[in-house]
Write an enzyme that holds these catalytic residues in place. Structure first.
Site, PDB file in Angstrom:
ATOM      1  N   ARG A  64       3.300  -7.248  -2.037  1.00  0.00           N
ATOM      2  CA  ARG A  64       3.568  -5.721  -1.936  1.00  0.00           C
ATOM      3  C   ARG A  64       3.973  -5.159  -0.335  1.00  0.00           C
ATOM      4  O   ARG A  64       3.375  -5.599   0.663  1.00  0.00           O
ATOM      5  CB  ARG A  64       2.395  -4.785  -2.374  1.00  0.00           C
ATOM      6  CG  ARG A  64       1.837  -5.102  -3.668  1.00  0.00           C
ATOM      7  CD  ARG A  64       0.704  -4.432  -3.954  1.00  0.00           C
ATOM      8  NE  ARG A  64      -0.088  -4.663  -5.278  1.00  0.00           N
ATOM      9  CZ  ARG A  64      -1.328  -4.917  -5.528  1.00  0.00           C
ATOM     10  NH1 ARG A  64      -2.118  -4.479  -4.260  1.00  0.00           N
ATOM     11  NH2 ARG A  64      -1.800  -5.451  -6.435  1.00  0.00           N
TER      12      ARG A  64
ATOM     13  N   ARG B  92     -15.498  -4.826 -14.544  1.00  0.00           N
ATOM     14  CA  ARG B  92     -14.651  -4.194 -13.445  1.00  0.00           C
ATOM     15  C   ARG B  92     -13.522  -3.316 -14.334  1.00  0.00           C
ATOM     16  O   ARG B  92     -12.869  -3.968 -15.158  1.00  0.00           O
ATOM     17  CB  ARG B  92     -13.960  -5.222 -12.821  1.00  0.00           C
ATOM     18  CG  ARG B  92     -13.065  -4.658 -11.550  1.00  0.00           C
ATOM     19  CD  ARG B  92     -12.356  -5.833 -10.926  1.00  0.00           C
ATOM     20  NE  ARG B  92     -11.594  -5.250  -9.762  1.00  0.00           N
ATOM     21  CZ  ARG B  92     -10.438  -5.582  -9.725  1.00  0.00           C
ATOM     22  NH1 ARG B  92      -9.775  -6.648 -10.201  1.00  0.00           N
ATOM     23  NH2 ARG B  92      -9.511  -5.010  -8.663  1.00  0.00           N
TER      24      ARG B  92
ATOM     25  N   GLY C   3      -3.920  -8.768  -2.071  1.00  0.00           N
ATOM     26  CA  GLY C   3      -4.038  -7.467  -1.969  1.00  0.00           C
ATOM     27  C   GLY C   3      -4.738  -7.082  -0.839  1.00  0.00           C
ATOM     28  O   GLY C   3      -5.766  -7.799  -0.408  1.00  0.00           O
TER      29      GLY C   3
ATOM     30  N   GLU D  97     -17.453  -9.142  -4.943  1.00  0.00           N
ATOM     31  CA  GLU D  97     -17.366  -8.150  -5.889  1.00  0.00           C
ATOM     32  C   GLU D  97     -18.162  -8.488  -6.838  1.00  0.00           C
ATOM     33  O   GLU D  97     -18.683  -7.362  -7.592  1.00  0.00           O
ATOM     34  CB  GLU D  97     -15.972  -8.150  -6.076  1.00  0.00           C
ATOM     35  CG  GLU D  97     -15.152  -7.350  -4.863  1.00  0.00           C
ATOM     36  CD  GLU D  97     -13.487  -7.396  -4.996  1.00  0.00           C
ATOM     37  OE1 GLU D  97     -12.878  -8.522  -4.973  1.00  0.00           O
ATOM     38  OE2 GLU D  97     -13.131  -6.417  -5.190  1.00  0.00           O
TER      39      GLU D  97
ATOM     40  N   HIS E  49     -10.124  -1.510  -4.217  1.00  0.00           N
ATOM     41  CA  HIS E  49     -11.139  -2.422  -3.720  1.00  0.00           C
ATOM     42  C   HIS E  49     -12.484  -1.790  -3.432  1.00  0.00           C
ATOM     43  O   HIS E  49     -13.242  -2.198  -2.504  1.00  0.00           O
ATOM     44  CB  HIS E  49     -10.459  -3.078  -2.525  1.00  0.00           C
ATOM     45  CG  HIS E  49      -9.253  -3.817  -2.712  1.00  0.00           C
ATOM     46  ND1 HIS E  49      -8.038  -3.928  -1.599  1.00  0.00           N
ATOM     47  CD2 HIS E  49      -9.148  -5.024  -3.572  1.00  0.00           C
ATOM     48  CE1 HIS E  49      -7.514  -4.780  -2.042  1.00  0.00           C
ATOM     49  NE2 HIS E  49      -7.825  -5.392  -3.323  1.00  0.00           N
TER      50      HIS E  49
ATOM     51  N   LEU F 132      -8.685  -8.120   3.503  1.00  0.00           N
ATOM     52  CA  LEU F 132      -7.319  -8.560   3.816  1.00  0.00           C
ATOM     53  C   LEU F 132      -7.286  -9.901   2.797  1.00  0.00           C
ATOM     54  O   LEU F 132      -7.739 -11.134   3.274  1.00  0.00           O
ATOM     55  CB  LEU F 132      -7.072  -9.232   5.186  1.00  0.00           C
ATOM     56  CG  LEU F 132      -7.213  -7.970   6.368  1.00  0.00           C
ATOM     57  CD1 LEU F 132      -7.120  -8.662   7.767  1.00  0.00           C
ATOM     58  CD2 LEU F 132      -6.498  -6.736   6.016  1.00  0.00           C
TER      59      LEU F 132
ATOM     60  N   ASN G  87     -14.068  -9.346 -15.471  1.00  0.00           N
ATOM     61  CA  ASN G  87     -12.775  -8.982 -15.005  1.00  0.00           C
ATOM     62  C   ASN G  87     -11.531  -9.111 -15.867  1.00  0.00           C
ATOM     63  O   ASN G  87     -11.087 -10.219 -15.783  1.00  0.00           O
ATOM     64  CB  ASN G  87     -12.833  -9.314 -13.540  1.00  0.00           C
ATOM     65  CG  ASN G  87     -11.759  -8.601 -12.741  1.00  0.00           C
ATOM     66  OD1 ASN G  87     -10.654  -7.981 -13.218  1.00  0.00           O
ATOM     67  ND2 ASN G  87     -11.404  -9.130 -11.645  1.00  0.00           N
TER      68      ASN G  87
END
Ligand code: AMP
Length: 395
Positions: free
Chosen positions: A240, A90, A211, A383, A179, A208, A7
């Protein structure tokens, strides 16, 4: 097969070496400050973290050092690089070109590059990582797994904005969502753990973390999600803002004499619970401040929970019902208080939280009572494992 999952960011590179048979990570690590000075943290499974500060002038050197760490006599986990059967990368933005993961070819590289406009900070870095691996491990098959791919099943109602159509036509401005690897992985696990029929299921996944995004998954397919053209839209996040009235941008620009770029930095890096609370972007710090009476921290956590609950309501409407709601990622997996605050809005769905189960963490768990009309679950996301699985399936 052993799969290296990579990643790549503009100055960082996270990796895991995963044994696809046992689905265990053999080693995890992170290269930081690439192009500045360089630091490599490498942790073999069950072993101590090793920190190396050899210079990392570029991603190719970073990959070389990662491979050296993986094969090192002391803290390595494989004898030779020949043991790495494939690399899974990724990739943040696949635009409308990629609805699934793909084996990386020259054509795929070109198509990823064509999506650079949509993710100018991320896609170029992902390509640098792919090129670095290709140069150092020629002949090893590589797969691109896109953050956006899972959401390509969204219908037009969900992905078109109320803008002049020419902007979609000319620039493909639309909702893409992110995501995706996590939403896909967690929705499948939720269907399994809740005992639902995959072909007849309505699941809402709340990812949650720093990000944050939420998705509506009907019969295993994403039908809506809260992040949009970029990861800025939707829920309130660590730094954000999530959804705001777009006219606020012009208002602040005029009042404070700021450029659009300045304001985008504020919305991406200085807003969210960090900006609201003035405490931190780390939810643990904000939670601790709220618990010790900091009013702005309490407000930030309250507004965060309310926004999630509002999205859940809208996705129940989008799917005409819901069978299961799954919480995942750093905050979703660990903060029972936050899950309880969100579920407090969901009485109308017949959600009945089980406080004892909701206090547990670290494993897949149903956190509602037996009588609850909708099952709520905490599901750890993974992930990297999802990327490794996709990679093995394709090579
Ligand atoms: P992620 O982006 O999934 O890595 O999640 C990172 C966020 O999860 C950070 O803001 C952490 O503060 C938050 N987080 C991790 N552990 C906890 C915890 N035990 N309680 C509350 N928040 C947590």
């Amino acid at each position: 097969m052993k799969v290296l999952v990579v990643n790549c960011g503009s100055s960082s590179l996270k990796y895991q070496l995963i044994d696809s048979e046992t689905e265990q990570a053999l080693a995890v690590g992170l290269c930081e400050r690439i192009g500045i000075d360089g630091k490599l943290n490498h942790t073999p499974a069950g072993g101590e973290k090793v920190v190396m500060d050899d210079p990392l002038p570029n991603h190719e050197v970073a990959i070389k050092n990662v491979l050296a760490a993986l094969t090192d006599a002391n803290h390595g986990v494989i004898k030779s690089l020949d043991e790495i059967g494939a690399v899974g990368h990724r990739v943040v933005h696949g635009g409308e070109k990629f609805a699934t993961s793909v084996v990386i070819t020259d054509e795929v590289m070109k198509a990823i590059e064509e999506c650079n406009d949509l993710a100018p900070l991320h896609n170029p870095a992902n390509l640098i990582g792919i090129n670095a691996c290709k140069n150092i491990m020629p002949g090893v098959p590589m797969v691109a797994v896109f953050d956006t791919a899972f959401h390509q099943t969204m219908p037009k109602e969900a992905y078109l904005y109320g803008l002049p159509f020419e902007y979609y036509d000319k620039y493909k401005i639309r909702r893409y969502g992110f995501h995706g690897t996590s939403h896909s992985f967690v929705s499948k696990r939720a269907i399994d753990v809740a005992g639902l029929d995959p072909k007849n299921s309505k699941v809402i996944v709340c990812h949650l973390g720093n990000g944050a995004s939420i998705s509506a998954v009907k019969n295993g397919e994403s039908v809506d999600t809260s992040m949009g053209l970029t990861p800025l839209e939707g829920l309130i996040m660590g730094t954000r803002s999530g959804d705001i009235d777009p006219a606020i941008i012009e208002f602040i620009a005029h009042k404070e004499g700021k450029s659009i770029d300045d304001i985008m930095t504020i919305l991406n890096k200085k807003s969210g619970v960090h900006g609201m609370s003035g405490v931190s972007s780390d939810f643990r710090d904000v939670r601790a401040a709220a618990d010790s009476g900091n009013e702005h921290a309490k407000e930030a956590m309250g507004v965060f929970a309310y926004r999630v609950a509002k999205y859940i309501g809208s996705y129940v409407a989008a799917m005409n019902g819901v069978d299961a709601i799954a919480f995942t990622a750093g905050l979703g997996e660990n903060d029972g208080k936050m899950r309880a605050s969100i579920c407090a809005y969901l009485g109308y769905l017949g959600v009945e939280l089980d406080p004892e189960e909701n206090a547990k963490r670290g494993f897949e768990n149903i956190i509602t009572t037996k009588d609850s009309k909708v099952k709520v679950l905490a599901i750890p996301t993974n992930e990297e494992l999802a990327i490794a699985r996709e990679t093995v399936a394709l090579v």
